[in-house]
Design an enzyme around this catalytic site. Structure first.
Site, PDB file in Angstrom:
ATOM      1  N   SER A 192       0.645  -1.097   0.333  1.00  0.00           N
ATOM      2  CA  SER A 192      -0.123  -0.316   0.129  1.00  0.00           C
ATOM      3  C   SER A 192       0.846   1.206  -0.443  1.00  0.00           C
ATOM      4  O   SER A 192       2.006   0.989   0.249  1.00  0.00           O
ATOM      5  CB  SER A 192      -0.608   0.362   1.415  1.00  0.00           C
ATOM      6  OG  SER A 192      -0.291   0.217   1.579  1.00  0.00           O
ATOM      7  N   LYS A 193       0.161   2.926  -0.131  1.00  0.00           N
ATOM      8  CA  LYS A 193       0.780   3.491  -0.144  1.00  0.00           C
ATOM      9  C   LYS A 193       1.941   3.739   1.009  1.00  0.00           C
ATOM     10  O   LYS A 193       3.388   4.869   0.884  1.00  0.00           O
ATOM     11  CB  LYS A 193       0.182   4.964   0.085  1.00  0.00           C
ATOM     12  CG  LYS A 193      -0.856   4.779  -1.885  1.00  0.00           C
ATOM     13  CD  LYS A 193      -1.308   5.828  -2.033  1.00  0.00           C
ATOM     14  CE  LYS A 193      -1.895   5.756  -3.322  1.00  0.00           C
ATOM     15  NZ  LYS A 193      -3.566   6.586  -3.772  1.00  0.00           N
ATOM     16  N   ARG A 194       1.868   3.298   1.902  1.00  0.00           N
ATOM     17  CA  ARG A 194       2.331   3.358   3.016  1.00  0.00           C
ATOM     18  C   ARG A 194       3.718   2.492   2.995  1.00  0.00           C
ATOM     19  O   ARG A 194       4.668   3.250   3.700  1.00  0.00           O
ATOM     20  CB  ARG A 194       2.359   3.546   4.830  1.00  0.00           C
ATOM     21  CG  ARG A 194       1.565   1.704   5.016  1.00  0.00           C
ATOM     22  CD  ARG A 194       0.452   1.112   6.065  1.00  0.00           C
ATOM     23  NE  ARG A 194       0.450  -0.226   5.964  1.00  0.00           N
ATOM     24  CZ  ARG A 194       1.091  -0.906   6.343  1.00  0.00           C
ATOM     25  NH1 ARG A 194       2.482  -0.855   7.110  1.00  0.00           N
ATOM     26  NH2 ARG A 194       0.752  -2.092   6.015  1.00  0.00           N
ATOM     27  N   HIS A 195       4.066   2.186   1.784  1.00  0.00           N
ATOM     28  CA  HIS A 195       5.556   1.561   1.037  1.00  0.00           C
ATOM     29  C   HIS A 195       6.057   2.194   0.905  1.00  0.00           C
ATOM     30  O   HIS A 195       7.106   1.972   0.599  1.00  0.00           O
ATOM     31  CB  HIS A 195       4.798  -0.237   1.010  1.00  0.00           C
ATOM     32  CG  HIS A 195       4.340  -0.576   2.673  1.00  0.00           C
ATOM     33  ND1 HIS A 195       3.133  -1.310   2.524  1.00  0.00           N
ATOM     34  CD2 HIS A 195       5.502  -1.690   3.691  1.00  0.00           C
ATOM     35  CE1 HIS A 195       2.753  -1.934   3.148  1.00  0.00           C
ATOM     36  NE2 HIS A 195       3.356  -2.415   4.368  1.00  0.00           N
ATOM     37  N   GLY A 196       5.138   2.937  -0.001  1.00  0.00           N
ATOM     38  CA  GLY A 196       6.072   3.622  -1.245  1.00  0.00           C
ATOM     39  C   GLY A 196       5.036   3.978  -2.133  1.00  0.00           C
ATOM     40  O   GLY A 196       3.820   3.328  -2.216  1.00  0.00           O
TER      41      GLY A 196
END
Ligand code: GLU
Length: 491
Positions: free
Chosen positions: A260-264
């Site tokens: 997800s976006k929190r990983h990149g």
């Protein structure tokens, strides 16, 4: 074997996800390997979540990755239109067919009634399956409900289809990636194929489209396996040939949670904005679940297509290692021809006035700064000292290097001598070598310490590109101006 026809069927409810790009790639590779057709279909039945911006993003991203479709929007083809919202008049006929043959029925349940059923299932700690309350309504009952103003949804009758085409309630299919899969269809529940507002649901539209577009192999993420059982039964109930299915493992983040976006970045266009090359992205996603037979990981899509065998795709999940992607991207940056790299770096250099450099100087700057780049965007922070008269000195460079007595002495000597140097690359090379040697002999100063002083004064940093190249690009005036300024600025 009849023609291989595969498709990618994204829903435009977001920018093209890197996972969808991988699914598209595997479909594309399968088509190429089998001289088949790769088809793009836009699944926009969910109007609320669809936007033209996302549709454009999907087109642009697939094209940028080189995954050009043989049939689909923009290109056309014999079985179009290829956008579901333009196909709405096709589906009712098939709904009617299922109603007529008894494989579907009208359901008048209100959302509240259905909610109550769900709550009861939750209370009883049972998985929710629709009660089939409306399966056997009489015509009078239906007329009464209609008179109340209720509009029916249409549900597919799982048990009926299962009994008609299979010996038991267990439905099996042979997955190209995962081998034999099976499920007890009693657990599926009679699902809606057409909503009360007349629009088809995903599971229904996808079958009609796959059948009419003569899709031979459906390759998609394993999150669709439970849908596949439903879809097989619809194919059978309508007398369509059932395609072969292949379900790919999921892509997980390095912490093994859903990417997800929190990983990149997760959207292809975001990776591109961050400075990834599409060649690196496509090479990298190919390796999520597939390995080249010769162990050589850097490969173009064409090379991968020759080596690709769908049965060899790993059935397990793959980890998305951003670090590996960065490494691979760095490799692709190194392989770019200089003129192409110069163009590709420009969007990341907008905060500088490129007009300060001649084309030859810009070429040189790129040549001497490209080596450590893993992202195109790394260039932004790698080159500030090539622009402007003054240079920003990093605080630790000021205190740790420029303020030392050695650096000050070196710099004083440097400005004194360098003002008479002929400022060409070859000469600078020679003069700097002599300069370092002198300082080593006379002061016992290590050559790298001598160079640190000059580098710190001219670039504001203690490491960076080749020093001769930097001095050559900056010219004598700016180089000596900065060296002089560093002498005055010292505490
Ligand atoms: N529109 C579906 C999705 O984006 C397609 C699934 C399929 O390939 O059937 O997940």
């Amino acid at each position: 074997m009849s023609e291989v026809r595969v498709r990618i069927a994204p829903s435009p409810s977001g920018n093209l996800h890197i996972g969808t790009a991988r699914t598209a790639l595997f479909n594309y590779l399968f088509a190429k390997k089998n001289n088949g057709k790769f088809i793009l279909r836009i699944e926009d039945t969910d109007a609320e979540r669809t936007s033209q911006e996302y549709i454009d993003n999907i087109f642009d991203s697939l094209k940028a990755l080189g995954l050009n479709w043989d049939e689909g929007p923009d290109v056309g083809g014999p079985y179009g239109p290829y956008t579901q919202s333009e196909r709405f008049d096709i589906y009712p006929k098939y709904v009617q067919k299922l109603l007529d043959s008894g494989f579907a029925y009208e359901c008048f349940c209100t959302p509240e009634e259905l909610e109550q059923e769900k709550e009861e299932a939750t209370k009883a700690k049972k998985p929710y399956v629709y009660s089939k309350k409306c399966e056997n309504l009489t015509e009078e009952e239906k007329a009464k409900l209609r008179a109340e103003g209720r509009k029916p949804a249409i549900r597919f009758n799982i048990a009926k289809a299962q009994k008609a085409f299979h010996d038991s309630s267990i439905l099996k299919f042979n997955d190209m990636v995962k081998g034999e899969l099976h499920m007890d269809t009693n657990l599926l529940g009679d699902f809606v194929i057409q909503k009360s507002n007349g629009t088809p649901t995903y599971n229904f539209a996808v079958v009609i489209d796959d059948a009419l577009m003569k899709i031979s192999h459906v390759i998609r993420g394993e999150d669709h396996i439970s849908n596949t059982y439903k879809q097989i039964l619809i194919f059978e109930a309508l007398g369509f040939e059932v395609p072969q299915f292949g379900h790919l493992g999921m892509i997980l983040a390095p912490d093994r949670s859903k990417l997800s976006k929190r990983h990149g970045a997760t959207a292809v266009s975001d990776f591109v904005k961050e400075g990834y090359l599409t060649e690196a992205l496509i090479n990298f996603v190919a390796l999520l679940g597939w390995s080249p037979s010769d162990g050589e990981e850097i490969k173009s899509v064409d090379e991968i297509a020759k080596d690709f065998r769908i049965h060899e795709i790993s059935s397990s999940n793959s980890i998305f290692e951003y670090d590996k992607l960065k490494w691979m991207n760095g490799h692709y940056i190194k392989m770019l021809p200089i003129e192409k790299l110069k163009e590709m770096l420009k969007p990341y250099l907008t905060k500088y006035n490129l007009n300060e450099l001649t084309d030859a100087q810009y070429t040189k700057m790129v040549e001497i700064t490209r080596e450590p780049l893993t992202l195109l965007s790394d260039i932004t922070d790698a080159v500030p000292y090539f622009f402007g008269k003054d240079v920003e000195i990093e605080p630790e460079t000021q205190t740790g290097t420029l303020d030392t007595e050695t650096a000050q002495n070196v710099l004083k000597d440097f400005v004194e001598k360098a003002k008479d140097w002929d400022w060409t690359e070859e000469n600078l090379h020679e003069k700097l070598a002599d300069f370092r040697a002198e300082w080593k002999e006379k002061g016992g100063i290590k050559p790298k310490v001598t160079m640190w002083a000059i580098r710190a004064a001219v670039t504001g940093r203690t490491c960076g590109a080749d020093m001769v190249g930097i001095l050559d690009i900056l010219g004598k005036d700016t180089s000596l101006y900065r060296a002089n300024k560093a002498i005055k600025a010292a505490v």
